[in-house]
Scaffold this active site. Structure first.
Site, short mmCIF file in Angstrom:
data_model
loop_
_atom_site.label_atom_id
_atom_site.label_comp_id
_atom_site.label_asym_id
_atom_site.label_seq_id
_atom_site.Cartn_x
_atom_site.Cartn_y
_atom_site.Cartn_z
N LYS A 52 44.94 48.14 4.58
CA LYS A 52 44.70 47.88 3.16
C LYS A 52 45.94 48.24 2.33
O LYS A 52 46.34 47.51 1.42
CB LYS A 52 43.45 48.63 2.68
CG LYS A 52 42.17 48.00 3.19
CD LYS A 52 40.94 48.89 3.04
CE LYS A 52 39.76 48.20 3.74
NZ LYS A 52 38.55 49.03 3.82
N GLN A 96 35.99 54.33 1.69
CA GLN A 96 35.83 53.81 3.05
C GLN A 96 34.55 54.37 3.69
O GLN A 96 34.31 55.59 3.64
CB GLN A 96 37.07 54.17 3.88
CG GLN A 96 37.09 53.55 5.26
CD GLN A 96 37.22 52.02 5.25
OE1 GLN A 96 37.86 51.45 4.39
NE2 GLN A 96 36.61 51.38 6.21
N ASP A 119 34.40 46.78 -3.71
CA ASP A 119 33.62 46.55 -2.50
C ASP A 119 32.30 45.84 -2.81
O ASP A 119 31.62 45.40 -1.89
CB ASP A 119 33.28 47.91 -1.86
CG ASP A 119 34.04 48.17 -0.57
OD1 ASP A 119 34.42 47.20 0.09
OD2 ASP A 119 34.24 49.36 -0.25
N1 GUN Z 1 33.49 50.10 6.49
C1 GUN Z 1 33.31 48.96 7.20
N2 GUN Z 1 33.46 47.88 6.41
C2 GUN Z 1 33.73 48.35 5.18
C3 GUN Z 1 33.99 47.72 3.93
O1 GUN Z 1 33.99 46.49 3.78
N3 GUN Z 1 34.23 48.54 2.90
C4 GUN Z 1 34.21 49.89 3.02
N4 GUN Z 1 34.43 50.62 1.93
N5 GUN Z 1 33.97 50.51 4.15
C5 GUN Z 1 33.73 49.73 5.23
#
Ligand code: GUN
Length: 280
Positions: A52, A96, A119
């Site tokens: 990211k 996350q 998200d």
């Molecule tokens: N963990 C697995 N997929 C995701 C996601 O799309 N966003 C976040 N924040 N955590 C994750």
């Protein structure tokens, strides 16, 4: 043989278009910023967070990583979220998942300012999506729809079967397909005769986290198969779809890796630019 849907290429296009949007915002005096919060030492999460950060650098988004120890308390995490909510440099906040045991994910996700919720996990944004309002949409589901749009696959009126009902993928992707006027069925571990349900699908989206679960007999000849699974099996990455057998009957299919995966981060960049734009 099925045609491959190249997620790497499509994601690259999305990142390039986002870079243009980010540059235009900068001209207007808005420098897009994303904060990524990582709690603990989950190895997969560490990899995602690094990817990211790299994508942010590539499209010109300012990014901050907040790494907190496994022992972080609920109060400490909520305090950080409050600080980021109040920080005008930050337009997107991503916490996350998964969070360490003992921290209530819903409480933390609900603390993020819905306008910075890149998200799309805040209950307000989940609700807005479910009533068909414009909103920040979870990145992987948004990536699935974006792929199909860019491949000119028609969605309206198609029969879509979603295998998996998670809050991160299954439920939101079903909502998005509904918004696109598809006829949507959501299947899960208690569904009777899963194979028969899947065989009805013009578009089959699989997000269950079980390596190679979907076999060729489950797929209607010519169907579009979208594999959201990323499973590590002996050192290789495999999807939830048995790629070799299913690609003999499907019309089009996403590979793993190189399918939906790259789209998730591209859509995160796009959501961050959208959030920054809306804030200005
Ligand atoms: N963990 C697995 N997929 C995701 C996601 O799309 N966003 C976040 N924040 N955590 C994750």
């Amino acid at each position: 043989m099925a045609q491959l849907i190249n997620g790497r290429e499509i994601a690259k296009q999305v990142r390039q278009e986002t870079a243009v949007k980010v540059a235009a915002l900068k001209e207007r005096g808005v420098a897009c910023g994303l904060a990524v919060v990582l709690v603990g030492e989950n190895p997969a999460s560490k990899v995602y967070v690094r990817m990211k950060q790299k994508a942010c650098a590539e499209v010109g988004i300012y990014s901050e990583e907040h790494k907190l120890p496994e022992t972080t308390t609920r109060e400490e995490l909520l305090t950080l979220v409050d600080q980021l909510n109040a920080d005008s440099k930050i337009h997107g906040i991503l916490v996350q998942l998964p969070l360490p045991d003992g921290i209530d994910e819903l409480e933390v996700l609900s603390r993020v300012d819905p306008k910075k919720d890149v998200d799309g996990f805040h209950p307000i944004n989940v609700g807005r999506l479910s009533i068909g309002e414009d909103t920040l949409v979870p990145c992987t589901p948004a990536g699935v729809i974006e792929m199909l749009h860019r491949e000119d696959d028609s969605i309206q009126g198609q029969k879509v079967v979603v295998l998996g009902r998670s809050n991160i993928v299954g439920k939101p992707v079903a909502q998005l397909f509904l918004r696109e006027n598809a006829t949507v069925t959501v299947c899960h571990s208690r569904t009777k005769d899963l194979a028969a349900e899947c065989r009805q699908a013009d578009i089959l989206v699989v997000a269950v986290g079980r390596p190679a679960m979907v076999k060729r007999e489950w797929v209607k000849p010519g169907a579009v198969v979208i594999d959201v699974g990323i499973n590590r099996v002996d050192d290789a990455l495999v999807g939830d779809v048995d790629f070799d057998s299913v690609s003999e009957v499907a019309g089009r299919i996403t590979p793993v890796p190189g399918g939906v995966g790259p789209m998730t981060i591209a859509m995160l960049m796009s959501n961050t630019a959208t959030a920054a734009d809306a804030s200005s």
